[in-house]
Design an enzyme around this catalytic site. Structure first.
Site, PDB file in Angstrom:
ATOM      1  N   GLU A   7     -11.350   0.873  -2.721  1.00 51.31           N
ATOM      2  CA  GLU A   7     -11.451   0.504  -1.507  1.00 51.31           C
ATOM      3  C   GLU A   7     -12.271   1.831  -0.716  1.00 51.31           C
ATOM      4  O   GLU A   7     -11.664   2.753  -0.778  1.00 51.31           O
ATOM      5  CB  GLU A   7     -10.224   0.065  -0.793  1.00 51.31           C
ATOM      6  CG  GLU A   7     -10.400  -0.406   0.614  1.00 51.31           C
ATOM      7  CD  GLU A   7      -8.916  -0.953   1.075  1.00 51.31           C
ATOM      8  OE1 GLU A   7      -8.065  -1.118   0.244  1.00 51.31           O
ATOM      9  OE2 GLU A   7      -8.740  -0.989   2.528  1.00 51.31           O
ATOM     10  N   LYS A   9      -3.001   5.341  -2.361  1.00 52.94           N
ATOM     11  CA  LYS A   9      -3.912   5.910  -1.453  1.00 52.94           C
ATOM     12  C   LYS A   9      -4.410   7.105  -2.202  1.00 52.94           C
ATOM     13  O   LYS A   9      -3.356   7.715  -2.882  1.00 52.94           O
ATOM     14  CB  LYS A   9      -3.155   6.317  -0.152  1.00 52.94           C
ATOM     15  CG  LYS A   9      -2.901   5.359   0.831  1.00 52.94           C
ATOM     16  CD  LYS A   9      -4.106   4.794   1.318  1.00 52.94           C
ATOM     17  CE  LYS A   9      -3.821   3.642   2.452  1.00 52.94           C
ATOM     18  NZ  LYS A   9      -5.113   3.253   3.098  1.00 52.94           N
ATOM     19  N   ASP A  17      -7.294   3.153  -2.854  1.00 52.89           N
ATOM     20  CA  ASP A  17      -7.997   3.151  -1.509  1.00 52.89           C
ATOM     21  C   ASP A  17      -8.255   4.540  -1.088  1.00 52.89           C
ATOM     22  O   ASP A  17      -7.246   5.364  -0.951  1.00 52.89           O
ATOM     23  CB  ASP A  17      -7.011   2.457  -0.274  1.00 52.89           C
ATOM     24  CG  ASP A  17      -7.742   2.385   0.976  1.00 52.89           C
ATOM     25  OD1 ASP A  17      -8.966   2.823   1.215  1.00 52.89           O
ATOM     26  OD2 ASP A  17      -7.177   1.604   2.166  1.00 52.89           O
ATOM     27  N   ASP A  70     -13.688  -1.424   3.893  1.00 55.07           N
ATOM     28  CA  ASP A  70     -12.756  -1.527   4.940  1.00 55.07           C
ATOM     29  C   ASP A  70     -13.577  -0.845   5.898  1.00 55.07           C
ATOM     30  O   ASP A  70     -14.197  -1.617   6.950  1.00 55.07           O
ATOM     31  CB  ASP A  70     -11.384  -0.708   4.396  1.00 55.07           C
ATOM     32  CG  ASP A  70     -10.428  -0.765   5.405  1.00 55.07           C
ATOM     33  OD1 ASP A  70     -10.945  -1.187   6.613  1.00 55.07           O
ATOM     34  OD2 ASP A  70      -9.377  -0.348   5.373  1.00 55.07           O
ATOM     35  N   LYS A 121      -1.323  -1.017  -4.136  1.00 54.40           N
ATOM     36  CA  LYS A 121      -2.565  -0.001  -3.803  1.00 54.40           C
ATOM     37  C   LYS A 121      -2.015   1.238  -3.677  1.00 54.40           C
ATOM     38  O   LYS A 121      -0.937   1.427  -3.152  1.00 54.40           O
ATOM     39  CB  LYS A 121      -2.950  -0.870  -2.566  1.00 54.40           C
ATOM     40  CG  LYS A 121      -3.983   0.091  -1.734  1.00 54.40           C
ATOM     41  CD  LYS A 121      -4.640  -0.581  -0.765  1.00 54.40           C
ATOM     42  CE  LYS A 121      -4.520   0.166   0.732  1.00 54.40           C
ATOM     43  NZ  LYS A 121      -5.296  -0.797   1.598  1.00 54.40           N
ATOM     44  N   LYS A 141      -9.617  -6.906   8.652  1.00 53.19           N
ATOM     45  CA  LYS A 141      -8.775  -6.583   9.774  1.00 53.19           C
ATOM     46  C   LYS A 141      -9.173  -7.033  10.918  1.00 53.19           C
ATOM     47  O   LYS A 141     -10.338  -6.753  11.430  1.00 53.19           O
ATOM     48  CB  LYS A 141      -8.318  -5.108   9.751  1.00 53.19           C
ATOM     49  CG  LYS A 141      -7.957  -4.467   8.298  1.00 53.19           C
ATOM     50  CD  LYS A 141      -7.764  -3.070   8.537  1.00 53.19           C
ATOM     51  CE  LYS A 141      -7.141  -2.367   7.285  1.00 53.19           C
ATOM     52  NZ  LYS A 141      -7.405  -0.843   7.094  1.00 53.19           N
ATOM     53  N   SER A 161       0.825  -1.503   0.023  1.00 48.02           N
ATOM     54  CA  SER A 161       0.022  -0.039  -0.061  1.00 48.02           C
ATOM     55  C   SER A 161       0.882   1.167  -0.045  1.00 48.02           C
ATOM     56  O   SER A 161       1.665   1.460   0.984  1.00 48.02           O
ATOM     57  CB  SER A 161      -0.910  -0.058   1.305  1.00 48.02           C
ATOM     58  OG  SER A 161      -1.591   1.247   1.404  1.00 48.02           O
ATOM     59  N   GLY A 210      -4.130  -4.183   6.319  1.00 46.83           N
ATOM     60  CA  GLY A 210      -2.902  -3.983   7.428  1.00 46.83           C
ATOM     61  C   GLY A 210      -3.098  -2.550   8.289  1.00 46.83           C
ATOM     62  O   GLY A 210      -3.817  -1.665   7.582  1.00 46.83           O
TER      63      GLY A 210
HETATM   64  O1  SMG Z   1      -0.066  -2.088   6.938  1.00 46.64           O
HETATM   65  O2  SMG Z   1       0.707  -2.001   4.926  1.00 46.64           O
HETATM   66  C1  SMG Z   1       0.149  -1.569   5.988  1.00 46.64           C
HETATM   67  C2  SMG Z   1      -0.992  -0.423   5.514  1.00 46.64           C
HETATM   68  C3  SMG Z   1      -2.148  -0.838   4.704  1.00 46.64           C
HETATM   69  O3  SMG Z   1      -3.176   1.017   3.663  1.00 46.64           O
HETATM   70  C4  SMG Z   1      -2.921   0.315   4.576  1.00 46.64           C
HETATM   71  N1  SMG Z   1      -3.675   0.534   5.679  1.00 46.64           N
HETATM   72  O4  SMG Z   1      -7.072   1.822   5.259  1.00 46.64           O
HETATM   73  O5  SMG Z   1      -6.267   0.083   4.437  1.00 46.64           O
HETATM   74  C5  SMG Z   1      -6.239   0.943   5.017  1.00 46.64           C
HETATM   75  C6  SMG Z   1      -4.634   1.588   5.775  1.00 46.64           C
HETATM   76  C7  SMG Z   1      -4.856   2.185   7.031  1.00 46.64           C
HETATM   77  C8  SMG Z   1      -3.699   2.469   7.681  1.00 46.64           C
HETATM   78  S1  SMG Z   1      -4.087   3.724   9.133  1.00 46.64           S
HETATM   79  C9  SMG Z   1      -2.576   3.555   9.789  1.00 46.64           C
HETATM   80 MG    MG Z   2      -8.286   0.825   3.760  1.00 48.38          MG
END
Ligand code: SMG
Ligand code: MG
Length: 369
Positions: free
Chosen positions: A213, A163, A188, A238, A161, A262, A135, A290
């Site tokens: 996402e 953001k 995402d 999510d 992925k 998660k 990500s 994650g």
């Molecule tokens: O752990 O590789 C990882 C990050 C993955 O993008 C990621 N997480 O919305 O899915 C999500 C975000 C939330 C992270 S907030 C700390």
């Molecule tokens: Mg997410």
């Protein structure tokens, strides 16, 4: 065998590079570790609540409060039983899934060790390696992003992925597609859009993304269902799925076609497995999300992702992508085929290096019966 001692440890770890999403930028990851002891065994859990209520309403401080005042007292001094049995003790606590998941994770590790089996076996996992995706946070420039995508692909990640947020979306995806072609790609939004952004979301629909996402509000299921009707690209939920019950409702409403699982968001590994089972029953693919976990949370997530329904690449990258020195040995290292190995040893199957925990510790408190 009784649960003799539970300790909360607040650690802070600097990220290798800042991670930026539509809700903010993070360079230092705080997290509450849970250390549970029984009969000479030590189980570890990680609570993924962050410094502020941005991803969800939980924070390090709310988790600490709920753990110490309401969750830990329900299990302390009790005979060590299956984590799902132990968790009945806190069933009447509403919400606070991350706090619950942190404690439950330590109990899973402890219980699996007491049975002499790996966490993977305890959960009913089947895979020996799990697919790894990466990500990539919002970057200061497009060039910086393209460079990170290139590095990720060279490293062998099986999905990238991106953001996104308004202003960092269509042009960015277009540039990545133009440079790298038909790579497995997703985006995402972390809830940064509304139905009034339909044009932008329809523009994204043209790029053959694996999924979009969480485009809408963290608590929305209705508008997501409306949007899914208008897009070819699967929506992946999510934030909007805080429990197995919410997953069931989301699938009933057609709010998305994929679910990001998660454990911290849904209240623990048992709840995460319930979401998985429900999705398998309905033919809906899942993958493990994650929360920038240390090796402790990562070990739990990797074991979870070994369940058969986790058919899409997970947000489980290698340790070095997050932290210079992970809290566990061995750290998680990507296999040449873009997978992570699922540890085979008892419990989480990696060793927590207490001296590194010590060095990162900001506060700790121990509880005994
Ligand atoms: O752990 O590789 C990882 C990050 C993955 O993008 C990621 N997480 O919305 O899915 C999500 C975000 C939330 C992270 S907030 C700390
Ligand atoms: Mg997410």
């Amino acid at each position: 065998m009784k649960l003799e001692r539970v300790e909360l440890i607040l650690v802070e770890l600097p990220l290798v590079e800042p991670f930026e999403t539509s809700f903010g930028r993070e360079s230092l990851r705080p997290c509450v570790l849970v250390k549970a002891q029984s009969d000479g065994l030590v189980g570890w859990g990680e609570c993924v609540a962050g410094s502020g209520p941005w991803y969800s309403y939980e924070t390090v401080e709310t988790a600490w409060h709920v753990l110490r005042s309401f969750l830990i007292p329900t299990v302390l001094g009790r005979p060590l039983e299956h984590p799902e049995t132990m968790a009945r003790g806190w069933a009447r606590v509403r919400g606070h899934p991350m706090a619950k998941a942190g404690l439950e994770a330590a109990l899973w590790d402890l219980w699996a060790q007491a049975q002499g089996i790996s966490l993977r076996e305890a959960l009913g996992g089947v895979k020996e390696r799990v697919e790894s995706g990466i990500s990539l946070g919002i970057q200061p420039s497009l060039e910086a992003l393209l460079e990170r995508v290139e590095r990720a692909l060279a490293r062998g990640y099986r999905r990238v992925k991106l953001k996104i947020r308004p202003g960092w979306d269509v042009q960015v995806v277009k540039a990545v597609r133009e440079r790298f072609g038909p790579i497995p790609l997703s985006v995402d939004a972390n809830a940064a859009y509304t139905l009034s952004d339909l044009d932008t979301l329809k523009a994204l629909d043209r790029f053959e993304l694996m999924m979009i996402e969480q485009p809408f509000r963290y608590d929305d299921l209705v508008d997501h269902a409306e949007l899914q009707k208008q897009l070819r690209t699967p929506i992946c939920l999510d934030e909007s799925v805080p429990s197995p019950e919410a997953a069931r409702q989301a699938l009933k409403l057609g709010s998305g076609r994929i679910i990001n699982v998660k454990p911290g968001r849904v209240g623990g590994l048992a709840a995460a497995r319930k979401v998985h089972d429900l999705c398998v029953e309905r033919g809906v693919p899942v993958w493990c999300g994650g929360m920038l976990e240390t090796g402790i949370g990562r070990a739990h997530n990797v074991a979870l992702a070994s369940l058969p329904g986790f058919t899409l690449p997970n947000d489980l990258s290698e340790s070095a992508r997050y932290y210079r020195r992970d809290l566990v040995e061995p750290p998680f290292v990507l296999n040449p085929d873009g997978t992570l190995p699922v540890p085979r040893g008892p419990g989480i199957g990696v060793e927590v290096v207490e001296e590194r925990v010590e060095r990162a510790t900001v506060r700790r408190e121990a509880f005994t019966p």
